[in-house]
Design an enzyme around this catalytic site. Structure first.
Site, PDB file in Angstrom:
ATOM      1  N   ARG A 265      18.025   8.949 -21.934  1.00 62.96           N
ATOM      2  CA  ARG A 265      18.159   9.103 -23.394  1.00 62.96           C
ATOM      3  C   ARG A 265      18.328  10.564 -23.800  1.00 62.96           C
ATOM      4  O   ARG A 265      18.729  10.846 -24.923  1.00 62.96           O
ATOM      5  CB  ARG A 265      16.991   8.444 -24.150  1.00 62.96           C
ATOM      6  CG  ARG A 265      15.677   9.105 -23.964  1.00 62.96           C
ATOM      7  CD  ARG A 265      14.561   8.330 -24.644  1.00 62.96           C
ATOM      8  NE  ARG A 265      14.526   8.511 -26.105  1.00 62.96           N
ATOM      9  CZ  ARG A 265      14.080   9.602 -26.715  1.00 62.96           C
ATOM     10  NH1 ARG A 265      13.658  10.629 -26.010  1.00 62.96           N
ATOM     11  NH2 ARG A 265      14.072   9.677 -28.034  1.00 62.96           N
TER      12      ARG A 265
ATOM     13  N   GLU B  81       0.815  -1.220   0.000  1.00 61.50           N
ATOM     14  CA  GLU B  81       0.000   0.000   0.000  1.00 61.50           C
ATOM     15  C   GLU B  81       0.848   1.269   0.000  1.00 61.50           C
ATOM     16  O   GLU B  81       0.330   2.364   0.163  1.00 61.50           O
ATOM     17  CB  GLU B  81      -0.952  -0.004   1.201  1.00 61.50           C
ATOM     18  CG  GLU B  81      -1.963  -1.142   1.180  1.00 61.50           C
ATOM     19  CD  GLU B  81      -2.820  -1.145  -0.097  1.00 61.50           C
ATOM     20  OE1 GLU B  81      -3.379  -0.098  -0.458  1.00 61.50           O
ATOM     21  OE2 GLU B  81      -2.901  -2.222  -0.737  1.00 61.50           O
TER      22      GLU B  81
END
Ligand code: 6GU
Length: 241
Positions: A163, A118
Protein backbone atom coordinates in the site's frame (compact mmCIF):
# COMPACT_ATOMS: atom_id res chain seq x y z
CA UNK A 1 8.62 -5.66 -7.37
CA UNK A 2 8.32 -9.42 -7.45
CA UNK A 3 6.99 -11.29 -4.40
CA UNK A 4 7.28 -15.08 -4.01
CA UNK A 5 5.56 -16.94 -1.19
CA UNK A 6 6.44 -20.52 -0.22
CA UNK A 7 3.87 -22.29 1.94
CA UNK A 8 2.22 -25.66 2.57
CA UNK A 9 -1.13 -23.79 2.52
CA UNK A 10 -1.30 -21.82 -0.76
CA UNK A 11 -5.05 -21.27 -0.26
CA UNK A 12 -4.30 -18.84 2.57
CA UNK A 13 -3.26 -16.29 -0.05
CA UNK A 14 -6.55 -16.06 -1.98
CA UNK A 15 -7.18 -12.60 -0.40
CA UNK A 16 -4.28 -11.22 -2.45
CA UNK A 17 -6.69 -11.26 -5.42
CA UNK A 18 -8.99 -8.79 -3.63
CA UNK A 19 -9.25 -5.09 -2.95
CA UNK A 20 -6.30 -2.70 -3.31
CA UNK A 21 -3.68 -5.45 -3.50
CA UNK A 22 -5.63 -7.38 -6.14
CA UNK A 23 -6.09 -4.27 -8.25
CA UNK A 24 -2.42 -3.28 -7.96
CA UNK A 25 -1.42 -6.77 -9.14
CA UNK A 26 -3.74 -6.46 -12.13
CA UNK A 27 -2.18 -3.04 -12.81
CA UNK A 28 1.29 -4.69 -12.80
CA UNK A 29 2.54 -2.49 -9.95
CA UNK A 30 3.97 -5.69 -8.43
CA UNK A 31 3.60 -9.43 -9.04
CA UNK A 32 2.91 -12.20 -6.52
CA UNK A 33 3.69 -15.89 -7.07
CA UNK A 34 2.49 -18.44 -4.50
CA UNK A 35 4.25 -21.83 -4.44
CA UNK A 36 3.25 -25.03 -2.66
CA UNK A 37 6.30 -26.17 -0.68
CA UNK A 38 5.13 -29.79 -1.07
CA UNK A 39 6.27 -29.58 -4.66
CA UNK A 40 9.80 -29.89 -3.23
CA UNK A 41 8.77 -32.43 -0.54
CA UNK A 42 10.49 -35.79 -0.22
CA UNK A 43 9.15 -39.29 -0.91
CA UNK A 44 5.71 -40.61 -1.73
CA UNK A 45 4.15 -38.34 0.91
CA UNK A 46 6.09 -35.24 -0.19
CA UNK A 47 7.30 -34.84 3.36
CA UNK A 48 8.57 -31.38 4.36
CA UNK A 49 9.34 -31.94 8.05
CA UNK A 50 11.06 -34.28 10.49
CA UNK A 51 11.50 -34.80 14.24
CA UNK A 52 13.62 -32.23 16.13
CA UNK A 53 17.19 -33.00 17.16
CA UNK A 54 17.47 -32.84 20.93
CA UNK A 55 13.88 -34.00 21.30
CA UNK A 56 10.78 -32.00 22.13
CA UNK A 57 7.27 -31.68 20.79
CA UNK A 58 6.23 -31.22 17.18
CA UNK A 59 8.13 -31.32 13.93
CA UNK A 60 10.76 -29.10 12.29
CA UNK A 61 10.73 -28.20 8.59
CA UNK A 62 13.71 -29.70 6.75
CA UNK A 63 16.62 -27.53 5.59
CA UNK A 64 17.02 -29.66 2.47
CA UNK A 65 13.43 -29.13 1.29
CA UNK A 66 13.66 -25.37 1.90
CA UNK A 67 17.10 -25.17 0.28
CA UNK A 68 15.96 -26.84 -2.92
CA UNK A 69 12.82 -24.70 -3.06
CA UNK A 70 14.60 -21.39 -2.37
CA UNK A 71 17.40 -22.10 -4.86
CA UNK A 72 14.85 -22.66 -7.61
CA UNK A 73 12.95 -19.46 -6.69
CA UNK A 74 16.17 -17.42 -6.76
CA UNK A 75 16.96 -18.75 -10.21
CA UNK A 76 13.75 -17.35 -11.73
CA UNK A 77 14.98 -13.88 -10.77
CA UNK A 78 18.57 -14.43 -11.89
CA UNK A 79 18.20 -12.60 -15.24
CA UNK A 80 17.02 -9.55 -13.27
CA UNK A 81 19.34 -7.35 -11.28
CA UNK A 82 17.48 -7.80 -8.01
CA UNK A 83 18.81 -10.11 -5.38
CA UNK A 84 15.92 -11.48 -3.34
CA UNK A 85 15.49 -10.62 0.34
CA UNK A 86 14.45 -13.75 2.24
CA UNK A 87 11.80 -13.02 4.88
CA UNK A 88 11.20 -15.74 7.48
CA UNK A 89 8.15 -14.95 9.63
CA UNK A 90 8.67 -16.21 13.17
CA UNK A 91 7.52 -15.06 16.63
CA UNK A 92 11.20 -15.10 17.63
CA UNK A 93 12.16 -12.50 14.98
CA UNK A 94 12.57 -8.71 15.06
CA UNK A 95 9.18 -6.97 15.37
CA UNK A 96 7.78 -5.67 12.06
CA UNK A 97 6.72 -2.02 12.01
CA UNK A 98 5.91 0.81 9.59
CA UNK A 99 9.57 1.60 8.94
CA UNK A 100 10.22 -2.08 8.03
CA UNK A 101 7.36 -1.80 5.53
CA UNK A 102 8.76 1.45 4.09
CA UNK A 103 12.29 -0.05 3.80
CA UNK A 104 11.01 -3.08 1.91
CA UNK A 105 9.34 -0.96 -0.79
CA UNK A 106 12.89 -0.37 -2.09
CA UNK A 107 13.51 -4.13 -2.63
CA UNK A 108 13.11 -5.57 -6.11
CA UNK A 109 12.28 -9.08 -4.91
CA UNK A 110 10.85 -10.36 -1.61
CA UNK A 111 10.67 -14.10 -0.88
CA UNK A 112 8.50 -15.14 2.09
CA UNK A 113 9.21 -18.56 3.62
CA UNK A 114 6.18 -19.57 5.69
CA UNK A 115 7.06 -21.96 8.48
CA UNK A 116 4.55 -24.27 10.14
CA UNK A 117 4.88 -26.68 13.06
CA UNK A 118 7.87 -25.78 15.28
CA UNK A 119 9.55 -23.75 12.51
CA UNK A 120 12.27 -24.14 9.87
CA UNK A 121 15.69 -25.77 10.53
CA UNK A 122 17.78 -22.79 11.69
CA UNK A 123 20.57 -23.51 9.22
CA UNK A 124 18.34 -22.16 6.40
CA UNK A 125 18.49 -18.59 7.79
CA UNK A 126 22.26 -18.86 8.34
CA UNK A 127 22.91 -20.21 4.83
CA UNK A 128 20.97 -17.51 2.95
CA UNK A 129 22.20 -14.62 5.11
CA UNK A 130 25.72 -15.35 3.85
CA UNK A 131 24.76 -16.15 0.26
CA UNK A 132 26.11 -13.93 -2.56
CA UNK A 133 22.96 -14.37 -4.69
CA UNK A 134 20.63 -13.14 -1.92
CA UNK A 135 20.05 -9.67 -0.44
CA UNK A 136 19.99 -11.14 3.07
CA UNK A 137 17.58 -12.72 5.54
CA UNK A 138 15.05 -11.01 7.82
CA UNK A 139 13.50 -13.09 10.60
CA UNK A 140 10.42 -11.04 11.41
CA UNK A 141 7.62 -11.23 14.00
CA UNK A 142 4.28 -9.41 13.95
CA UNK A 143 4.20 -9.02 17.71
CA UNK A 144 4.10 -10.78 21.05
CA UNK A 145 1.63 -13.58 20.36
CA UNK A 146 1.93 -16.91 18.57
CA UNK A 147 0.18 -17.79 15.31
CA UNK A 148 -0.10 -21.33 13.94
CA UNK A 149 2.16 -20.46 11.01
CA UNK A 150 3.67 -17.60 9.04
CA UNK A 151 0.87 -17.28 6.45
CA UNK A 152 -1.33 -14.73 8.23
CA UNK A 153 1.75 -12.69 9.16
CA UNK A 154 2.86 -12.64 5.51
CA UNK A 155 -0.55 -11.38 4.37
CA UNK A 156 -0.25 -8.52 6.86
CA UNK A 157 3.31 -7.67 5.81
CA UNK A 158 2.48 -7.72 2.09
CA UNK A 159 -0.48 -5.40 2.62
CA UNK A 160 1.60 -3.00 4.74
CA UNK A 161 4.40 -2.88 2.14
CA UNK A 162 2.41 -2.75 -1.08
CA UNK A 163 0.00 0.00 0.00
CA UNK A 164 3.05 2.28 0.26
CA UNK A 165 4.00 1.68 -3.38
CA UNK A 166 3.16 4.49 -5.83
CA UNK A 167 -0.19 3.88 -7.54
CA UNK A 168 -1.60 1.39 -5.01
CA UNK A 169 -3.66 3.81 -2.89
CA UNK A 170 -6.31 5.80 -4.75
CA UNK A 171 -5.29 8.85 -2.73
CA UNK A 172 -1.54 8.91 -1.98
CA UNK A 173 -2.25 11.40 0.84
CA UNK A 174 -3.92 8.53 2.74
CA UNK A 175 -0.51 7.10 3.67
CA UNK A 176 0.94 10.46 4.78
CA UNK A 177 -1.30 10.73 7.87
CA UNK A 178 -0.97 7.05 8.79
CA UNK A 179 -0.32 6.15 12.39
CA UNK A 180 3.43 5.46 12.81
CA UNK A 181 4.30 7.10 9.45
CA UNK A 182 6.49 9.56 11.37
CA UNK A 183 8.98 7.78 13.65
CA UNK A 184 8.27 8.92 17.20
CA UNK A 185 4.88 10.23 16.05
CA UNK A 186 1.39 9.69 17.37
CA UNK A 187 -1.47 7.43 16.33
CA UNK A 188 -4.13 8.81 14.01
CA UNK A 189 -7.00 10.73 15.54
CA UNK A 190 -10.77 10.19 15.42
CA UNK A 191 -12.63 10.52 12.12
CA UNK A 192 -16.23 11.51 11.35
CA UNK A 193 -18.59 11.77 8.40
CA UNK A 194 -22.22 12.81 7.87
CA UNK A 195 -24.62 13.16 9.61
CA UNK A 196 -23.44 15.78 12.15
CA UNK A 197 -25.69 14.26 14.84
CA UNK A 198 -25.96 10.47 15.26
CA UNK A 199 -27.70 8.83 18.28
CA UNK A 200 -27.10 11.87 20.52
CA UNK A 201 -23.45 12.03 19.47
CA UNK A 202 -22.28 15.25 17.77
CA UNK A 203 -19.33 15.70 15.46
CA UNK A 204 -16.83 17.92 17.34
CA UNK A 205 -17.63 21.55 16.50
CA UNK A 206 -14.12 22.55 15.28
CA UNK A 207 -14.42 20.00 12.42
CA UNK A 208 -17.59 21.76 11.20
CA UNK A 209 -16.12 25.26 11.54
CA UNK A 210 -14.32 25.52 8.19
CA UNK A 211 -11.43 27.15 10.10
CA UNK A 212 -8.33 25.22 9.01
CA UNK A 213 -6.13 26.35 11.89
CA UNK A 214 -8.80 25.36 14.41
CA UNK A 215 -9.29 21.98 12.69
CA UNK A 216 -5.54 21.25 12.71
CA UNK A 217 -5.33 22.21 16.39
CA UNK A 218 -8.29 19.96 17.31
CA UNK A 219 -6.84 17.03 15.35
CA UNK A 220 -3.40 17.36 16.97
CA UNK A 221 -4.95 17.40 20.45
CA UNK A 222 -7.22 14.43 19.64
CA UNK A 223 -4.29 12.45 18.28
CA UNK A 224 -2.26 13.14 21.43
CA UNK A 225 -5.25 12.17 23.61
CA UNK A 226 -5.71 8.84 21.80
CA UNK A 227 -2.00 8.11 21.89
CA UNK A 228 -1.74 8.71 25.63
CA UNK A 229 -4.75 6.45 26.29
CA UNK A 230 -4.04 3.62 23.82
CA UNK A 231 -0.28 3.82 23.36
CA UNK A 232 1.44 5.47 26.32
CA UNK A 233 4.63 3.73 25.15
CA UNK A 234 4.73 6.14 22.17
CA UNK A 235 4.37 9.33 24.24
CA UNK A 236 7.93 9.62 25.56
CA UNK A 237 9.76 10.93 22.48
CA UNK A 238 6.84 12.30 20.47
CA UNK A 239 7.20 15.74 18.90
CA UNK A 240 5.44 18.59 20.75
CA UNK A 241 1.98 19.45 19.43
CL1 6GU B 1 5.67 -13.89 11.95
N1 6GU B 1 4.74 -16.15 12.91
C1 6GU B 1 4.09 -16.89 13.82
N2 6GU B 1 3.97 -18.19 13.66
N3 6GU B 1 3.58 -16.36 14.93
C2 6GU B 1 3.71 -15.05 15.08
C3 6GU B 1 4.36 -14.24 14.17
C4 6GU B 1 4.88 -14.84 13.07
N4 6GU B 1 4.33 -12.98 14.59
C5 6GU B 1 3.70 -13.01 15.74
N5 6GU B 1 3.31 -14.27 16.04
Amino acid sequence: MRIDILTVFPDYFAPLDLSLVGKARKDHIFEVHVHDLRHWGVGAHKQVDDTPYGGGPGMVMSADVWGTALDSIQRVDAPLVHKPLLVIPTPSGIVFNQSTAADWTAQGHLVFACGRYEGIDSRVAVHYSDHPDWAGVSEISLGDYVLAGGEVAVLAMIEAVTRLMPGVLGNPGSAVDDSFSIPGGLVEGSVFTKPPLWRDLEVPAPLLSGNHALIAQWRAADSARRTSINRPDLMGDSPQV
